[in-house]
Structures are given as C-alpha cells and as structure tokens.
Design a protein around this motif. Sequence first.
Motif, PDB file in Angstrom:
ATOM      1  N   GLU A  43      -7.898 -30.633  17.112  1.00 16.98           N
ATOM      2  CA  GLU A  43      -7.013 -29.522  16.440  1.00 16.98           C
ATOM      3  C   GLU A  43      -6.550 -30.258  15.593  1.00 16.98           C
ATOM      4  OE1 GLU A  43      -3.491 -26.697  18.024  1.00 16.98           O
ATOM      5  OE2 GLU A  43      -3.941 -27.273  19.057  1.00 16.98           O
ATOM      6  N   MET A  44      -5.805 -30.830  15.690  1.00 14.59           N
ATOM      7  CA  MET A  44      -4.496 -31.623  13.910  1.00 14.59           C
ATOM      8  C   MET A  44      -5.817 -31.425  12.499  1.00 14.59           C
ATOM      9  SD  MET A  44      -2.443 -34.391  14.837  1.00 14.59           S
ATOM     10  CE  MET A  44      -3.187 -35.263  16.015  1.00 14.59           C
ATOM     11  N   GLN A  45      -7.418 -31.823  12.925  1.00 17.04           N
ATOM     12  CA  GLN A  45      -8.352 -31.774  12.194  1.00 17.04           C
ATOM     13  C   GLN A  45      -8.593 -30.180  11.586  1.00 17.04           C
ATOM     14  OE1 GLN A  45      -9.639 -34.412  10.532  1.00 17.04           O
ATOM     15  NE2 GLN A  45     -10.546 -36.183  11.561  1.00 17.04           N
ATOM     16  N   ASN A  46      -8.852 -29.887  12.218  1.00 17.85           N
ATOM     17  CA  ASN A  46      -8.795 -28.111  11.993  1.00 17.85           C
ATOM     18  C   ASN A  46      -7.702 -28.116  10.917  1.00 17.85           C
ATOM     19  OD1 ASN A  46     -11.505 -27.892  13.167  1.00 17.85           O
ATOM     20  ND2 ASN A  46     -10.868 -27.534  15.135  1.00 17.85           N
ATOM     21  N   MET A  47      -6.473 -27.597  11.273  1.00 16.83           N
ATOM     22  CA  MET A  47      -5.257 -26.935  10.625  1.00 16.83           C
ATOM     23  C   MET A  47      -5.513 -28.421   9.548  1.00 16.83           C
ATOM     24  SD  MET A  47      -2.302 -27.701  13.961  1.00 16.83           S
ATOM     25  CE  MET A  47      -0.869 -26.533  12.218  1.00 16.83           C
ATOM     26  N   LEU A  48      -5.561 -29.614   9.436  1.00 15.29           N
ATOM     27  CA  LEU A  48      -5.839 -29.997   7.754  1.00 15.29           C
ATOM     28  C   LEU A  48      -6.997 -29.796   7.434  1.00 15.29           C
ATOM     29  CD1 LEU A  48      -5.547 -32.312   5.892  1.00 15.29           C
ATOM     30  CD2 LEU A  48      -6.607 -34.229   7.544  1.00 15.29           C
ATOM     31  N   LYS A  49      -8.157 -29.126   7.919  1.00 12.63           N
ATOM     32  CA  LYS A  49      -9.409 -28.589   6.362  1.00 12.63           C
ATOM     33  C   LYS A  49      -8.406 -27.066   5.922  1.00 12.63           C
ATOM     34  CE  LYS A  49     -13.229 -29.847   9.694  1.00 12.63           C
ATOM     35  NZ  LYS A  49     -14.077 -29.574  10.448  1.00 12.63           N
ATOM     36  N   LYS A  50      -7.722 -26.237   7.161  1.00 15.31           N
ATOM     37  CA  LYS A  50      -7.364 -25.073   6.483  1.00 15.31           C
ATOM     38  C   LYS A  50      -6.064 -25.833   5.323  1.00 15.31           C
ATOM     39  CE  LYS A  50      -7.722 -23.094  10.690  1.00 15.31           C
ATOM     40  NZ  LYS A  50      -6.685 -22.558  12.163  1.00 15.31           N
ATOM     41  N   PHE A  51      -5.428 -26.246   5.949  1.00 16.67           N
ATOM     42  CA  PHE A  51      -4.916 -26.956   4.727  1.00 16.67           C
ATOM     43  C   PHE A  51      -5.650 -26.795   3.037  1.00 16.67           C
ATOM     44  CE2 PHE A  51      -2.290 -30.173   2.582  1.00 16.67           C
ATOM     45  CZ  PHE A  51      -1.203 -30.137   1.836  1.00 16.67           C
ATOM     46  N   GLU A  53      -8.191 -26.146   2.166  1.00 12.92           N
ATOM     47  CA  GLU A  53      -8.734 -24.890   1.935  1.00 12.92           C
ATOM     48  C   GLU A  53      -7.650 -23.989   0.941  1.00 12.92           C
ATOM     49  OE1 GLU A  53     -10.605 -22.717   4.718  1.00 12.92           O
ATOM     50  OE2 GLU A  53     -11.408 -23.939   5.475  1.00 12.92           O
ATOM     51  N   LYS A  54      -6.900 -23.898   1.356  1.00 15.13           N
ATOM     52  CA  LYS A  54      -5.630 -23.505   0.793  1.00 15.13           C
ATOM     53  C   LYS A  54      -4.963 -23.740  -0.096  1.00 15.13           C
ATOM     54  CE  LYS A  54      -4.891 -19.242   3.750  1.00 15.13           C
ATOM     55  NZ  LYS A  54      -5.176 -18.533   3.620  1.00 15.13           N
ATOM     56  N   LYS A  56      -7.240 -25.493  -2.176  1.00 13.59           N
ATOM     57  CA  LYS A  56      -8.255 -26.051  -3.486  1.00 13.59           C
ATOM     58  C   LYS A  56      -8.295 -24.333  -3.652  1.00 13.59           C
ATOM     59  CE  LYS A  56     -11.684 -28.687  -0.955  1.00 13.59           C
ATOM     60  NZ  LYS A  56     -12.829 -28.417  -0.238  1.00 13.59           N
ATOM     61  N   LEU A  57      -7.678 -22.820  -2.805  1.00 13.96           N
ATOM     62  CA  LEU A  57      -7.657 -22.313  -3.668  1.00 13.96           C
ATOM     63  C   LEU A  57      -6.323 -21.743  -4.513  1.00 13.96           C
ATOM     64  CD1 LEU A  57      -8.394 -20.282   0.165  1.00 13.96           C
ATOM     65  CD2 LEU A  57     -10.029 -20.264  -2.387  1.00 13.96           C
ATOM     66  N   GLY A  58      -5.565 -22.214  -4.213  1.00 15.67           N
ATOM     67  CA  GLY A  58      -3.792 -22.472  -4.861  1.00 15.67           C
ATOM     68  C   GLY A  58      -4.738 -22.992  -6.243  1.00 15.67           C
ATOM     69  N   GLN A  59      -5.251 -24.229  -5.985  1.00 14.59           N
ATOM     70  CA  GLN A  59      -5.708 -25.159  -7.042  1.00 14.59           C
ATOM     71  C   GLN A  59      -6.123 -24.501  -8.007  1.00 14.59           C
ATOM     72  OE1 GLN A  59      -4.346 -28.840  -8.107  1.00 14.59           O
ATOM     73  NE2 GLN A  59      -4.828 -27.897  -9.509  1.00 14.59           N
ATOM     74  N   ALA A  60      -7.519 -23.697  -7.546  1.00 12.08           N
ATOM     75  CA  ALA A  60      -8.273 -22.583  -8.978  1.00 12.08           C
ATOM     76  C   ALA A  60      -7.258 -21.685  -9.142  1.00 12.08           C
ATOM     77  CB  ALA A  60      -9.252 -21.918  -7.580  1.00 12.08           C
ATOM     78  N   GLU A  61      -6.411 -21.285  -9.023  1.00 13.48           N
ATOM     79  CA  GLU A  61      -5.178 -19.764  -8.846  1.00 13.48           C
ATOM     80  C   GLU A  61      -4.869 -20.576 -10.489  1.00 13.48           C
ATOM     81  OE1 GLU A  61      -5.915 -16.402  -8.771  1.00 13.48           O
ATOM     82  OE2 GLU A  61      -7.358 -16.858  -7.485  1.00 13.48           O
ATOM     83  N   TYR A  62      -4.417 -21.653  -9.543  1.00 17.30           N
ATOM     84  CA  TYR A  62      -3.351 -22.317 -10.690  1.00 17.30           C
ATOM     85  C   TYR A  62      -3.972 -22.448 -12.328  1.00 17.30           C
ATOM     86  CZ  TYR A  62      -0.565 -25.697 -12.680  1.00 17.30           C
ATOM     87  OH  TYR A  62      -0.033 -26.818 -13.842  1.00 17.30           O
ATOM     88  N   ASP A  63      -5.420 -23.219 -11.944  1.00 15.57           N
ATOM     89  CA  ASP A  63      -6.199 -23.735 -13.254  1.00 15.57           C
ATOM     90  C   ASP A  63      -6.323 -22.702 -13.719  1.00 15.57           C
ATOM     91  OD1 ASP A  63      -6.140 -25.975 -12.405  1.00 15.57           O
ATOM     92  OD2 ASP A  63      -8.159 -26.053 -11.344  1.00 15.57           O
ATOM     93  N   LEU A  97       0.543 -22.136  -1.622  1.00 17.37           N
ATOM     94  CA  LEU A  97       1.271 -22.931  -1.539  1.00 17.37           C
ATOM     95  C   LEU A  97       2.272 -22.963  -0.591  1.00 17.37           C
ATOM     96  CD1 LEU A  97       1.736 -24.575  -5.297  1.00 17.37           C
ATOM     97  CD2 LEU A  97       0.289 -25.825  -4.130  1.00 17.37           C
ATOM     98  N   ARG A  98       2.162 -21.399   0.018  1.00 18.99           N
ATOM     99  CA  ARG A  98       3.563 -21.230   0.685  1.00 18.99           C
ATOM    100  C   ARG A  98       2.697 -21.168   2.062  1.00 18.99           C
ATOM    101  NH1 ARG A  98       5.474 -16.000  -0.510  1.00 18.99           N
ATOM    102  NH2 ARG A  98       6.031 -16.935  -2.589  1.00 18.99           N
ATOM    103  N   GLU A  99       1.657 -20.425   2.305  1.00 17.77           N
ATOM    104  CA  GLU A  99       0.525 -20.531   3.536  1.00 17.77           C
ATOM    105  C   GLU A  99       0.035 -22.012   3.900  1.00 17.77           C
ATOM    106  OE1 GLU A  99      -2.949 -18.264   2.544  1.00 17.77           O
ATOM    107  OE2 GLU A  99      -2.104 -16.170   2.611  1.00 17.77           O
ATOM    108  N   ALA A 100       0.275 -23.351   2.400  1.00 17.80           N
ATOM    109  CA  ALA A 100      -0.734 -24.666   2.795  1.00 17.80           C
ATOM    110  C   ALA A 100       0.717 -24.694   3.396  1.00 17.80           C
ATOM    111  CB  ALA A 100      -1.213 -24.772   1.434  1.00 17.80           C
TER     112      ALA A 100
END
Length: 131
Positions: A43-51, A53-54, A56-63, A97-100
């Motif tokens: 479960e921690m591995q899955n949560m870390l993957k979601k973290f 992903e968020k 990456k998405l946030g970094q892309a928007e920031y860039d 970032l908030r979601e992450a």
Amino acid sequence: IRVITNKILNSRFGMVFEKLWKVSEKLHDKIDALNQGDKLVQEMQNMLKKFDEKLKLGQAEYDKYKEGLAIDIKNKSSASEINKDYKDHLDKAHEYLREAYGILKDLLKLYREYFQEKTRSFHLELTIATA
C-alpha cells in the motif's frame, strides 16, 4: 514589482519541488528496503507512486508557467502587460502540490503504523518466548 514578485514565487516553488523530489527519493529507499510481501508495504508503494505522479504533474505545470512567464517578460515592454494566462499553470501546480502533500501525510502515517505493528508483534513474540 510584478517581475520581482514572480521571481520570488518562482524560486520558492522551485525549492519546494526540489525538496519534495528528495523526500520521494528517500522514501523510495526506505520503503524498498522493507518486506515487499507485506500488505502495508504494498500500500505504501502504491501511495508513493501516486505521490510521484502528482509531483510530475505539478512540476510540468510549474515548468509551463516558468517558460511562458519568461517569454512574456522578454516580449513585453512593461510588467503590467504580462499575460495572466500563465497564472493558471501556477494554480494547477499549486493544486498538484496540495494533493501530493495530502498523499505524503497519509503515506507517513501508514509508515509509522507499519513500524508500530512490527514493534507490537516483536513484543508479543518476546512475551510468548519468555513465558
């Protein structure tokens, strides 16, 4: 003033992403070292993957925000003409970032729970062994 404010905002967002990527890297190392067959670890591995992903998405928007803002600043004669559309990218980055952060809080809670469970189990085994 707007240009200076944007530079400060850029540097702060940049630092936040940099720190969160380091946290992610450390968590990967720590969680990868745990028993991968355990349900909580999976479960921690899955949560870390979601973290991740968020992030990456946030970094892309920031860039996108940074790139667009830099182009606008170079092309405009005054800071007041800077395109406000790029603020949408910044808002999206902030939301990711908030979601992450929410995922990170839950992940750390689960991580502590995992070790509390292991400690209880160890104490139980020790009590049984000495009885």
